[in-house]
Design a protein around this motif. Structure first.
Motif, PDB file in Angstrom:
ATOM      1  N   ARG A 294      29.333  38.648  42.627  1.00 42.96           N
ATOM      2  CA  ARG A 294      30.040  38.318  43.874  1.00 42.96           C
ATOM      3  C   ARG A 294      31.216  37.376  43.604  1.00 42.96           C
ATOM      4  O   ARG A 294      32.261  37.486  44.236  1.00 42.96           O
ATOM      5  CB  ARG A 294      29.093  37.714  44.884  1.00 42.96           C
ATOM      6  CG  ARG A 294      28.067  38.728  45.374  1.00 42.96           C
ATOM      7  CD  ARG A 294      27.575  38.348  46.740  1.00 42.96           C
ATOM      8  NE  ARG A 294      26.523  39.250  47.152  1.00 42.96           N
ATOM      9  CZ  ARG A 294      26.713  40.235  48.010  1.00 42.96           C
ATOM     10  NH1 ARG A 294      27.895  40.452  48.510  1.00 42.96           N
ATOM     11  NH2 ARG A 294      25.713  40.999  48.362  1.00 42.96           N
ATOM     12  N   TRP A 295      31.018  36.440  42.685  1.00 42.44           N
ATOM     13  CA  TRP A 295      32.104  35.518  42.330  1.00 42.44           C
ATOM     14  C   TRP A 295      33.288  36.301  41.757  1.00 42.44           C
ATOM     15  O   TRP A 295      34.433  36.077  42.143  1.00 42.44           O
ATOM     16  CB  TRP A 295      31.597  34.487  41.320  1.00 42.44           C
ATOM     17  CG  TRP A 295      32.695  33.567  40.841  1.00 42.44           C
ATOM     18  CD1 TRP A 295      33.424  33.672  39.704  1.00 42.44           C
ATOM     19  CD2 TRP A 295      33.202  32.425  41.523  1.00 42.44           C
ATOM     20  NE1 TRP A 295      34.348  32.675  39.606  1.00 42.44           N
ATOM     21  CE2 TRP A 295      34.228  31.880  40.733  1.00 42.44           C
ATOM     22  CE3 TRP A 295      32.883  31.796  42.720  1.00 42.44           C
ATOM     23  CZ2 TRP A 295      34.941  30.752  41.096  1.00 42.44           C
ATOM     24  CZ3 TRP A 295      33.601  30.666  43.073  1.00 42.44           C
ATOM     25  CH2 TRP A 295      34.611  30.155  42.278  1.00 42.44           C
ATOM     26  N   ASP A 296      33.026  37.235  40.848  1.00 43.85           N
ATOM     27  CA  ASP A 296      34.081  38.054  40.253  1.00 43.85           C
ATOM     28  C   ASP A 296      34.803  38.894  41.316  1.00 43.85           C
ATOM     29  O   ASP A 296      36.024  39.044  41.280  1.00 43.85           O
ATOM     30  CB  ASP A 296      33.522  38.962  39.155  1.00 43.85           C
ATOM     31  CG  ASP A 296      33.073  38.175  37.918  1.00 43.85           C
ATOM     32  OD1 ASP A 296      33.492  37.002  37.771  1.00 43.85           O
ATOM     33  OD2 ASP A 296      32.296  38.740  37.123  1.00 43.85           O
ATOM     34  N   GLN A 297      34.041  39.435  42.265  1.00 46.85           N
ATOM     35  CA  GLN A 297      34.648  40.209  43.355  1.00 46.85           C
ATOM     36  C   GLN A 297      35.536  39.329  44.228  1.00 46.85           C
ATOM     37  O   GLN A 297      36.624  39.738  44.641  1.00 46.85           O
ATOM     38  CB  GLN A 297      33.566  40.871  44.207  1.00 46.85           C
ATOM     39  CG  GLN A 297      32.872  42.035  43.537  1.00 46.85           C
ATOM     40  CD  GLN A 297      31.711  42.562  44.383  1.00 46.85           C
ATOM     41  OE1 GLN A 297      31.258  41.916  45.321  1.00 46.85           O
ATOM     42  NE2 GLN A 297      31.233  43.751  44.021  1.00 46.85           N
ATOM     43  N   ALA A 298      35.081  38.123  44.521  1.00 44.74           N
ATOM     44  CA  ALA A 298      35.863  37.192  45.344  1.00 44.74           C
ATOM     45  C   ALA A 298      37.163  36.806  44.643  1.00 44.74           C
ATOM     46  O   ALA A 298      38.224  36.752  45.269  1.00 44.74           O
ATOM     47  CB  ALA A 298      35.038  35.955  45.669  1.00 44.74           C
ATOM     48  N   VAL A 299      37.094  36.561  43.355  1.00 48.19           N
ATOM     49  CA  VAL A 299      38.288  36.216  42.583  1.00 48.19           C
ATOM     50  C   VAL A 299      39.268  37.387  42.584  1.00 48.19           C
ATOM     51  O   VAL A 299      40.473  37.215  42.808  1.00 48.19           O
ATOM     52  CB  VAL A 299      37.916  35.797  41.140  1.00 48.19           C
ATOM     53  CG1 VAL A 299      39.147  35.741  40.246  1.00 48.19           C
ATOM     54  CG2 VAL A 299      37.191  34.467  41.146  1.00 48.19           C
ATOM     55  N   ALA A 300      38.786  38.604  42.365  1.00 48.05           N
ATOM     56  CA  ALA A 300      39.651  39.785  42.357  1.00 48.05           C
ATOM     57  C   ALA A 300      40.295  40.003  43.725  1.00 48.05           C
ATOM     58  O   ALA A 300      41.486  40.304  43.818  1.00 48.05           O
ATOM     59  CB  ALA A 300      38.856  41.025  41.936  1.00 48.05           C
ATOM     60  N   THR A 301      39.540  39.819  44.796  1.00 51.63           N
ATOM     61  CA  THR A 301      40.077  39.978  46.155  1.00 51.63           C
ATOM     62  C   THR A 301      41.159  38.934  46.427  1.00 51.63           C
ATOM     63  O   THR A 301      42.222  39.252  46.968  1.00 51.63           O
ATOM     64  CB  THR A 301      38.951  39.861  47.200  1.00 51.63           C
ATOM     65  OG1 THR A 301      37.989  40.892  46.945  1.00 51.63           O
ATOM     66  CG2 THR A 301      39.482  39.993  48.607  1.00 51.63           C
TER      67      THR A 301
ATOM     68  N   GLN B 126      43.044  37.378  44.230  1.00 49.12           N
ATOM     69  CA  GLN B 126      44.223  37.706  43.429  1.00 49.12           C
ATOM     70  C   GLN B 126      45.001  38.860  44.044  1.00 49.12           C
ATOM     71  O   GLN B 126      46.234  38.825  44.098  1.00 49.12           O
ATOM     72  CB  GLN B 126      43.806  38.040  41.996  1.00 49.12           C
ATOM     73  CG  GLN B 126      43.364  36.827  41.207  1.00 49.12           C
ATOM     74  CD  GLN B 126      42.817  37.188  39.836  1.00 49.12           C
ATOM     75  OE1 GLN B 126      42.383  38.311  39.589  1.00 49.12           O
ATOM     76  NE2 GLN B 126      42.817  36.204  38.945  1.00 49.12           N
ATOM     77  N   ASN B 127      44.309  39.873  44.527  1.00 50.60           N
ATOM     78  CA  ASN B 127      44.986  41.012  45.149  1.00 50.60           C
ATOM     79  C   ASN B 127      45.719  40.597  46.422  1.00 50.60           C
ATOM     80  O   ASN B 127      46.852  41.014  46.661  1.00 50.60           O
ATOM     81  CB  ASN B 127      43.990  42.132  45.445  1.00 50.60           C
ATOM     82  CG  ASN B 127      43.497  42.813  44.186  1.00 50.60           C
ATOM     83  OD1 ASN B 127      44.160  42.776  43.154  1.00 50.60           O
ATOM     84  ND2 ASN B 127      42.341  43.425  44.262  1.00 50.60           N
ATOM     85  N   LEU B 128      45.067  39.772  47.254  1.00 47.92           N
ATOM     86  CA  LEU B 128      45.718  39.296  48.474  1.00 47.92           C
ATOM     87  C   LEU B 128      46.942  38.456  48.156  1.00 47.92           C
ATOM     88  O   LEU B 128      47.978  38.577  48.811  1.00 47.92           O
ATOM     89  CB  LEU B 128      44.742  38.493  49.332  1.00 47.92           C
ATOM     90  CG  LEU B 128      43.727  39.296  50.126  1.00 47.92           C
ATOM     91  CD1 LEU B 128      42.732  38.365  50.815  1.00 47.92           C
ATOM     92  CD2 LEU B 128      44.415  40.178  51.156  1.00 47.92           C
ATOM     93  N   SER B 129      46.849  37.605  47.150  1.00 49.97           N
ATOM     94  CA  SER B 129      48.000  36.769  46.806  1.00 49.97           C
ATOM     95  C   SER B 129      49.154  37.625  46.287  1.00 49.97           C
ATOM     96  O   SER B 129      50.316  37.334  46.573  1.00 49.97           O
ATOM     97  CB  SER B 129      47.623  35.694  45.804  1.00 49.97           C
ATOM     98  OG  SER B 129      47.309  36.246  44.556  1.00 49.97           O
ATOM     99  N   LEU B 130      48.850  38.695  45.557  1.00 52.22           N
ATOM    100  CA  LEU B 130      49.905  39.597  45.097  1.00 52.22           C
ATOM    101  C   LEU B 130      50.574  40.313  46.267  1.00 52.22           C
ATOM    102  O   LEU B 130      51.803  40.458  46.302  1.00 52.22           O
ATOM    103  CB  LEU B 130      49.341  40.623  44.111  1.00 52.22           C
ATOM    104  CG  LEU B 130      49.016  40.111  42.726  1.00 52.22           C
ATOM    105  CD1 LEU B 130      48.297  41.191  41.908  1.00 52.22           C
ATOM    106  CD2 LEU B 130      50.276  39.660  42.007  1.00 52.22           C
ATOM    107  N   VAL B 131      49.788  40.751  47.236  1.00 49.63           N
ATOM    108  CA  VAL B 131      50.338  41.422  48.409  1.00 49.63           C
ATOM    109  C   VAL B 131      51.219  40.462  49.203  1.00 49.63           C
ATOM    110  O   VAL B 131      52.332  40.808  49.619  1.00 49.63           O
ATOM    111  CB  VAL B 131      49.215  42.008  49.295  1.00 49.63           C
ATOM    112  CG1 VAL B 131      49.732  42.449  50.634  1.00 49.63           C
ATOM    113  CG2 VAL B 131      48.540  43.166  48.573  1.00 49.63           C
ATOM    114  N   LEU B 132      50.749  39.250  49.413  1.00 47.45           N
ATOM    115  CA  LEU B 132      51.531  38.260  50.155  1.00 47.45           C
ATOM    116  C   LEU B 132      52.802  37.882  49.404  1.00 47.45           C
ATOM    117  O   LEU B 132      53.868  37.742  50.005  1.00 47.45           O
ATOM    118  CB  LEU B 132      50.689  37.021  50.440  1.00 47.45           C
ATOM    119  CG  LEU B 132      49.534  37.237  51.410  1.00 47.45           C
ATOM    120  CD1 LEU B 132      48.689  35.976  51.518  1.00 47.45           C
ATOM    121  CD2 LEU B 132      50.039  37.661  52.777  1.00 47.45           C
TER     122      LEU B 132
END
Length: 172
Positions: A14-21, A23-29
């Motif tokens: 879950r920690w790895d999934q949260a980190v990936a999410t 990072q993806n949101l920050s890239l989109v923003l």
């Protein structure tokens, strides 16, 4: 021991999934903000070049510039306004919110920098309260030169900080 390992692996997953999410949101923003600034800079550069091209002493030249600015605004509706000022800092052409009001921007940091530093290029303001909009904005501006390379004013785009707040608040 097996239960502990299972819980640890589940937590780690879950920690790895949260980190990936995140990072993806920050890239989109990051892409969203960069795209907005890029559109604003392209519009400002086009208005700067048009202002330097047309004969600003003739009514026809002023009408051509106004029409050109309106077309740029239509192509970049995320910009609150696109305007020009004269060498004294008075808004003289533009579209968008407050485009028909006359206001002096000669005391703004971005105007002073463009007036004082001919090679400044694109100048981005700190967040400030817009005099014509009454909201928090960021200004992207470029210097307008006369044919003799003296200062003729600035072309600038106004980006509302509410636009970014709205986009960021939509995220959970």
């Amino acid at each position: 021991l097996m239960a502990g390992i299972s819980i640890y692996k589940g937590l780690r997953n879950r920690w790895d999934q949260a980190v990936a999410t995140a990072q993806n949101l920050s890239l989109v923003l990051d892409h969203y903000v960069a795209e907005t600034f890029s559109k604003a800079d392209n519009a400002v550069l086009a208005v700067k070049e048009e202002a330097e091209r047309v004969d600003m002493d003739s009514p026809r030249g002023r009408q051509e510039l106004d029409a050109f600015i309106r077309r740029q605004q239509e192509r970049a509706p995320e910009l609150l306004a696109i305007r020009t000022t004269n060498a004294q800092g008075v808004v003289d052409h533009g579209s968008g919110v407050g485009s028909h009001a006359s206001v002096n921007l000669s005391d703004r940091e971005h105007f002073i920098r463009l007036r004082e530093v001919p090679e400044a290029g694109l100048v981005i303001s700190r967040p400030l309260m817009g005099r014509l909009t009454g909201t928090w904005v960021i200004i992207l501006a470029r210097r307008i030169d006369r044919p003799d390379h003296s200062f003729a004013g600035m072309a600038h785009a106004v980006i509302s900080l509410d636009q970014f707040s709205g986009a960021f608040s939509a995220l959970d």
